[in-house]
Scaffold this motif. Structure first.
Motif, PDB file in Angstrom:
ATOM      1  N   UNK A  60       0.835  -1.206   0.000  1.00 57.84           N
ATOM      2  CA  UNK A  60       0.000   0.000   0.000  1.00 57.84           C
ATOM      3  C   UNK A  60       0.869   1.255   0.000  1.00 57.84           C
ATOM      4  N   UNK A  61       0.565   2.151  -0.908  1.00 54.02           N
ATOM      5  CA  UNK A  61       1.308   3.395  -0.995  1.00 54.02           C
ATOM      6  C   UNK A  61       2.505   3.365  -1.916  1.00 54.02           C
ATOM      7  N   UNK A  62       2.944   2.172  -2.349  1.00 55.97           N
ATOM      8  CA  UNK A  62       4.116   2.083  -3.217  1.00 55.97           C
ATOM      9  C   UNK A  62       3.836   2.716  -4.574  1.00 55.97           C
ATOM     10  N   UNK A  63       4.847   3.367  -5.126  1.00 55.78           N
ATOM     11  CA  UNK A  63       4.768   3.842  -6.502  1.00 55.78           C
ATOM     12  C   UNK A  63       5.116   2.683  -7.425  1.00 55.78           C
ATOM     13  N   UNK A  64       4.432   2.609  -8.547  1.00 52.66           N
ATOM     14  CA  UNK A  64       4.606   1.486  -9.477  1.00 52.66           C
ATOM     15  C   UNK A  64       4.830   2.040 -10.878  1.00 52.66           C
ATOM     16  N   UNK A  65       5.852   1.533 -11.548  1.00 50.97           N
ATOM     17  CA  UNK A  65       6.065   1.822 -12.957  1.00 50.97           C
ATOM     18  C   UNK A  65       5.714   0.559 -13.728  1.00 50.97           C
ATOM     19  N   UNK A  66       4.710   0.644 -14.587  1.00 47.15           N
ATOM     20  CA  UNK A  66       4.236  -0.510 -15.347  1.00 47.15           C
ATOM     21  C   UNK A  66       4.541  -0.306 -16.830  1.00 47.15           C
ATOM     22  N   UNK A  67       5.363  -1.171 -17.400  1.00 43.72           N
ATOM     23  CA  UNK A  67       5.688  -1.065 -18.807  1.00 43.72           C
ATOM     24  C   UNK A  67       4.947  -2.133 -19.589  1.00 43.72           C
ATOM     25  N   UNK A  68       4.375  -1.756 -20.724  1.00 44.57           N
ATOM     26  CA  UNK A  68       3.675  -2.713 -21.586  1.00 44.57           C
ATOM     27  C   UNK A  68       3.684  -2.189 -23.024  1.00 44.57           C
ATOM     28  N   UNK A  69       4.501  -2.793 -23.897  1.00 46.30           N
ATOM     29  CA  UNK A  69       4.586  -2.303 -25.273  1.00 46.30           C
ATOM     30  C   UNK A  69       3.412  -2.694 -26.156  1.00 46.30           C
ATOM     31  N   UNK A  70       2.683  -3.758 -25.809  1.00 48.70           N
ATOM     32  CA  UNK A  70       1.573  -4.191 -26.658  1.00 48.70           C
ATOM     33  C   UNK A  70       0.371  -3.272 -26.484  1.00 48.70           C
ATOM     34  N   UNK A  71      -0.109  -2.704 -27.569  1.00 50.80           N
ATOM     35  CA  UNK A  71      -1.180  -1.716 -27.508  1.00 50.80           C
ATOM     36  C   UNK A  71      -2.462  -2.289 -26.935  1.00 50.80           C
ATOM     37  N   UNK A  72      -2.822  -3.499 -27.339  1.00 55.80           N
ATOM     38  CA  UNK A  72      -4.087  -4.086 -26.870  1.00 55.80           C
ATOM     39  C   UNK A  72      -4.042  -4.275 -25.357  1.00 55.80           C
ATOM     40  N   UNK A  73      -2.988  -4.902 -24.868  1.00 59.50           N
ATOM     41  CA  UNK A  73      -2.904  -5.138 -23.428  1.00 59.50           C
ATOM     42  C   UNK A  73      -2.715  -3.832 -22.665  1.00 59.50           C
ATOM     43  N   UNK A  74      -1.974  -2.897 -23.236  1.00 57.45           N
ATOM     44  CA  UNK A  74      -1.789  -1.613 -22.544  1.00 57.45           C
ATOM     45  C   UNK A  74      -3.097  -0.839 -22.453  1.00 57.45           C
ATOM     46  N   UNK A  92       2.372   4.543 -12.922  1.00 60.77           N
ATOM     47  CA  UNK A  92       2.789   5.232 -14.142  1.00 60.77           C
ATOM     48  C   UNK A  92       2.959   4.186 -15.234  1.00 60.77           C
ATOM     49  N   UNK A  93       2.305   4.393 -16.378  1.00 60.76           N
ATOM     50  CA  UNK A  93       2.305   3.410 -17.466  1.00 60.76           C
ATOM     51  C   UNK A  93       3.234   3.888 -18.580  1.00 60.76           C
ATOM     52  N   UNK A  94       4.134   3.004 -19.012  1.00 58.81           N
ATOM     53  CA  UNK A  94       5.063   3.308 -20.086  1.00 58.81           C
ATOM     54  C   UNK A  94       4.853   2.345 -21.254  1.00 58.81           C
ATOM     55  N   UNK A  95       4.957   2.836 -22.509  1.00 61.66           N
ATOM     56  CA  UNK A  95       4.738   1.979 -23.669  1.00 61.66           C
ATOM     57  C   UNK A  95       6.002   1.291 -24.171  1.00 61.66           C
ATOM     58  N   UNK A  96       7.168   1.623 -23.622  1.00 56.95           N
ATOM     59  CA  UNK A  96       8.418   1.086 -24.158  1.00 56.95           C
ATOM     60  C   UNK A  96       8.624  -0.376 -23.753  1.00 56.95           C
ATOM     61  N   UNK A  97       9.308  -1.151 -24.596  1.00 56.85           N
ATOM     62  CA  UNK A  97       9.676  -2.524 -24.226  1.00 56.85           C
ATOM     63  C   UNK A  97      10.821  -2.534 -23.236  1.00 56.85           C
ATOM     64  N   UNK A  98      11.139  -3.722 -22.737  1.00 56.18           N
ATOM     65  CA  UNK A  98      12.193  -3.858 -21.732  1.00 56.18           C
ATOM     66  C   UNK A  98      13.525  -3.318 -22.217  1.00 56.18           C
ATOM     67  N   UNK A  99      13.785  -3.441 -23.511  1.00 57.50           N
ATOM     68  CA  UNK A  99      15.089  -3.036 -24.040  1.00 57.50           C
ATOM     69  C   UNK A  99      15.314  -1.529 -23.980  1.00 57.50           C
ATOM     70  N   UNK A 100      14.247  -0.733 -24.019  1.00 56.13           N
ATOM     71  CA  UNK A 100      14.410   0.726 -24.128  1.00 56.13           C
ATOM     72  C   UNK A 100      13.640   1.513 -23.076  1.00 56.13           C
TER      73      UNK A 100
END
Length: 237
Positions: A60-74, A92-100
């Motif tokens: 509870x209270x943790x900040x989360x960075x969620x990355x998901x490059x696939x448009x449908x799942x994102x 916070x949601x990011x569209x970049x893949x793991x590599x970038x």
């Protein structure tokens, strides 16, 4: 387990995660000792948000960075986060893949569920070079792998079975060796029951095969196997 390709079987992604829920229990146990004040939790390949919710509930209270490059799942992930006031403040949601993907200076934990096998060894080494210096002391890296460490023939096996309304969703999964360390995974979904015609949907994905101990050697961390598919890496003491 490996995420299926975006089309056409991506619509069934959450049915698979419901069937194979032991990974979620393992992740909760890993997060139990995390100091979320040390930095955000990074969820790489967050999919439709299953692991995001587990992280949010466990910390509870943790900040989360969620990355998901696939448009449908994102898109589904964004819908899940936007519809929950608590998640809207924390994720916070990011569209970049793991590599970038861009990374903060410090991370209190990293979650690599259903994604690490999508990277070959060179890509994994590049990822470790970026992640490991950012881990706070004691920060765990939770991973989910196929329960096989080298390519092999897998006969068709039950994969998922769920009922939604009048429809029954049943899936089988089979695998065959690909090039080098790759496994080619083929899923077949049968959707039966009225109204509407029965459907059969096929999906294919590829997964680099290796074991948790291989990741321990790559990272210099200590590995602990938690379930057939889930494990955790921690800095050696």
């Amino acid at each position: 387990m490996s995420k299926l390709n975006p089309s056409p079987a991506v619509e069934f992604y959450d049915l698979v995660t419901r069937t194979h829920s032991e990974g979620g229990d393992a992740l909760r146990s890993v997060l139990g000792d995390v100091d979320a004040t040390a930095g955000p939790v990074l969820d790489v390949g967050a999919g439709t948000g299953r692991t995001v919710r587990i992280i949010a509930d466990a910390l509870p209270g943790a900040r989360i960075i969620a990355t998901e490059p696939d448009l449908v799942m994102r898109t589904v992930l964004t819908h899940q986060v936007a519809g929950d006031d608590d998640l809207r403040r924390r994720v916070t949601i990011l569209p970049e893949p793991a590599q970038t993907m861009p990374l903060p200076d410090r991370l209190s934990a990293v979650v690599l569920f259903g994604v690490i096998g999508m990277l070959d060894r060179e890509e994994r080494m590049q990822l470790w070079d970026r992640l490991l210096p950012r881990l706070a002391p004691g920060a765990p890296v939770a991973v989910e792998l196929l329960p096989i460490s080298k390519p092999q023939q897998l006969p068709p096996m039950p994969y998922a079975k769920e009922r939604i309304g009048d429809h029954l969703y049943e899936a089988t999964l089979q695998g065959e060796p690909g090039d080098d360390d790759l496994m080619v995974l083929n899923s077949t979904w049968h959707i039966t029951g009225g109204p509407g015609a029965d459907r059969t949907v096929h999906g294919t994905s590829q997964w680099h095969t290796f074991g948790l101990e291989d990741l321990a050697r790559e990272t210099g961390m200590v590995a602990e196997q938690l379930t057939m598919q889930a494990g955790v890496l921690r800095a050696s003491t």
